[in-house]
Design an enzyme around this catalytic site. Sequence first.
Site: not given
Lengths: 213, 338, 740
Positions: C242, C470, C634, C636, C703, C707
């Site tokens: 996406g 994903g 860890p 992924t 967190k 991004e």
Amino acid sequence: MCQQPTNDAEKQPSLHHARRNFLKQTSALTALALAPSVVMKAAEKKLDEKAAGFFEQKTLNIEVNGKAHQLSVEPRATLLDVLRENLHLTGSKKGCDLGQCGACTVHVDGKRVLSCLSLAVMQNGKKITTIEGLQQGDQLHPMQEAFIKHDGFQCGYCTPGQIMSAVACISEGHAGTDNEIREYMSGNICRCGAYPNIVDAISEVAKKGGSRD
Amino acid sequence: MLLVKWLKKEAPVINFDYVKPTTEQNALTACKDPLAQFIAGGTNLVDLMKRGVTNPEKLVDITGLPMSNIEQKGDNIFIGSLALNSVVAEHELIKKHLPLLSQALQAGASPQIRNMATVGGNMMQRTRCGYFYDLSMPCNKRTPNSGCGAKEGYNRMHAIFGASDKCIAVHPSDMCVALAALDATVLIANGKLLRRVPFKDFHKLPGSNPEKDNNLLKGELITGVEVPINAAFAQHSLYTKIRDRASYAFALVSVAAALEMNGKTIKDIRLAMGGVAHKPWRLTTAEQFLKSKEATPANFKQAAMLALKDATSYGHNQFKLTLAPNTIVHTLHTLAGI
Amino acid sequence: MGNYFFDSATVFEELDRVDGKAKVTGQAKYSAEYEMPGLAYGVIVGANISKGTIAAIDINAAEKAPGVLGVVTHLNITKPAGYIAADATKPAAVRGLKVFDDNVIHFNGQPIALVMADSFERATHAASLIKAQYNKETFSTGLEQAMKDEKPLEGNQYKESIRGEKDAWKNAAVKVEGTYTMPNQVHNPMEMHATTVKWEGDDKVTVWEKTQGVKSTQRDIMQAFALTEKNVQVNTLYVGGGFGAALRTWPHAMAALIGAKKIGKPLKVVLTRMQMFTLVGYRPEAIQKIAIGADNDGKLIGMMHEANAVTSNYENFTENIVKMTRALYSCANVTTKYNVYPVELSTPTWMRGPGEATGSFPLECALDELSYQLKMDPIELRLKNYAETDPENGKPYSSKFLKEAYQLGADKFGWKDRHPIPNTMMENGWKVGVGMSTGIFGAFRNEAKLGLKLMADGTLIMQTAVSDSGPGTATAMTKIAADAMGLPYNKIKFELGDSSLPPGPTQGGSSSTSTVGAAVSTGCVTLQKKLAEAAKSSPVFGHIVAVENFLFQNGEMVLKTDPTKKLSYSEVLKNAGMTSIEFIENSGRNPAMEKYSAYSYAVHFVKVLVHPLTGVVKIAKAVVAGDAGKIVSPKTAKSQMIGGVVGGIGGALMEESVIDERYGRWINNNFADYHVPVHADVPAIEAVFVDKPDPILNPVGSKGMGEIALIGFAAAVANAVYHATGKRIRELPITPDKLI
């Protein structure tokens, strides 16, 4: 008069031949059969295209993942669309439909090719292997296992193409070094960016003596 | 306010007839229809058909013809037009005698496409110009007399040599650059006699009829190419391709070079470029200049400048006026080991 | 050294993706892959002018073409209820472009017709037979032109923000300034957007949709067609990427709903790759000016950052381009301004690292430039201006381990070997350079409801209506629940992608693990309490039933004071005469967060090789060090960070979607010409994490990560290229032509 195309490879009548025969049998149009070919061609396009369309198909015999299929397909249908839409084998993915991403990679007679640029009708008599045919029974192919182990994917959409390409990459002898793998896997785009993990997976399978195909 | 009427659009994914002859004669006959086309690998043709750039009413599948052999014939290597790009690239005869061709093929497209694309098809592939592919923008190559979108548009990938007012597109092949450098000959069947065309004359410049990419006539079929064996060139040849990403991209510029050395002196040389013209671009002036000269950076630099003498840019592709000579110099440096 | 790695009660164990097998066998089904009888195929026809009106549209030939089932245009559309505002003072329920609403063309490629046929080929061919005539108007598609000709939008979000003194940077001892440009970039997930629609009658519909927000898509459809929640079923089991492009319900999806209703058959609409450039958003191009002033010790005196970007002419799209400049470094005087110009393009949408990815390019390049002027190590300069509290509001951070990330990344990369002078290092004929940058992104937690079912056989089923494009949401949630409940992975099932499940958040803004993970975490606590309650019926524990007295491990409740007393979860249920424990856990923001600021951080390190003659840039090595709180999964997590770097390589070196401004049409709208990285562009990449929990944001301590994996990367590359060549490239992408 219109020249009939030579068609010595297949016994079935050519598209135009079959279609014209159909049109000739349509009573209102009988007269047109006598018209010059150009006129007839123009006239044809105004006819009942929906009915004529029925004849615009070719018989296709292919073996997919070990199973023989006899299909009737339009010449414009690609192998990818026939796999996905007719045979409902949706493991082969459509990522661009223009031969630019590798998501549709399948093996045709053992070679990796792009099914989106392959006309289905040209695969007559050929053996196709898709991602669905890679495993044996419940046993995953070593490449599939390696992809899971090394996390060689995220969204999973390019994955079938990557795996089909990876299996061929090794059988072609192009998995000697990581850089060689990178070059010979460059036809398979992954937008999630799983490349390093994919290279690890292929490298591991290659080092273990390749993979079954 | 301007009322714009759009012309009839070309029609993507039109249905078509399909035949698969098994003899050359039948193939030639089947392709006589005005809107019939040959298809082999289909890697460019199917793409063009999907986008409505090409709309054949009949496809003549020639993959059943026996034209995929690769063999040594006297002092030449013969490559059948249906030989796959991947097979040619890895064939022992090619790797031994024509490594430049092998390198150029490996630099093109992707392994999957090389497994489909044929030698003849590679020669017949069409430009990648964005205007050519978009039916809503002008392109003289696609729709004669509709104008050239690229000339005053986005032309970063476009020609610096031999372009015309009508078209500034480039031929996208890597393989053809090597074959042009290696003085190959194209063998063409037309049902009567076999026509032999020097490779450098096979593709044409756009001139006033850019819709034609090459000098193949309707009703003709490429049966193969012949490439002379040159042991010295086989020892010293290199294909350099500069592109925006490391693989699976068309060339910004490419250079095919082959050297025959006599000590430090260049006895003979072949140079051709890709990504710079409507056809593979042989650098004959630079070749002439370097013959019998020493392989020095200064000579290479001067040869590259001579090669660019007639180059013109169109704005976005101005960088090619620097990139092209730099790539020539880089290739020759690498090849000469300096 | 100590015992750092063994502190955790949970033994480190690699968890493979829970949907891995489905994905490697081709069994994972995406939105265009559902088989149903009578399925029709829809193809969108786009306008080929950029602005004006449709004067006439001829659908005759298309309607008569073989296999065609129907055509929808603005002339024959049955408008959904949500197109028309019930109250004229309010906007209509359907926001953005209302497909086929009228004859107005806002951008080139805007849908003007939907052609539906019984096969994909026939629909595609028939679509090409649609002919339109237009009244054409003048238009603009480029930012540079718009900045010359037009005024930016006005409104609060565009107002200049001034902290301290406006022009303080100008009076500083050392200063840098520059203008940076970045082209439109396109998300281009591998799966092209697809919508499959099946109506049952006029008021009930099932939709298989590529979306990052199952519930948001359901809501959009409900509002558009005035349907009830239970009559709109949205299924999104798998999303083929996406990156923001599937955050909205786009016009093609609405077209599919309208078309399927018209022909009374199930319909699927799949965009072409070309349409992926025009119909599902993009990262808007930006021209940015930045100026920074510092004293001779490197202390920042003042900063100025002005960003200019585009939006469509029918929607105001904004993103946080200049926020990072206000938030990352301690600096008393910061002025930012954000100008947005409407042009004749479709509306942009958030793309991985939205805003910050754009803004970090000038900011982190300018910091680098400043470091050379100061003859100071770039990391040292950043540490010199390290913000201990949020410079925007003075709040403490819920957690901030950026210093640790600098150290971790620098060690891993070998930053200390960097030669301080640029254009000095060579390897095998290539110039060598190293560069670094920082990236930040707000850390969020939203509301989620999670269904939990502990079954009689001890299996735990968790359900929420999220989708996973994903990153591996189900995998991370399985890990959290396994750790909390002491269950083996194969005893846990996480169900998603179905709008009838308890409502979950949209997957965006790096918040899935924080939001859904919090629900899993607190849900497991609730489940433990319920188990303890149920254990009253089990004599083995006697009168001890308070949850604090038990350990939950290996699928059993174990009495802390006497570990020989234990009972499996299924036995607890059996003894209590229960077949299952089922409940819905509500999770929301932690009110304590009001007092804190929360960010995730990444530090990117890059080594590049630049060819002196041809200008080719190769990424030779990349290390990313992240402070993303506690790392839940860890394996992924590492993949997601690596993936962000790969996306960053694209943005830095090759991604640029080009529009011919004379025609308003895209020139390179395909994967052959819009380059994204391929295998050969990507070296081995190392992702390392500080891996310290955020104690306040959520109970998991995690967190966001998606991004920051990309934010700042382009600057790190540009900085490395400068180090290699001495050339400061301020224009992305850094292609060979810019370096010769």
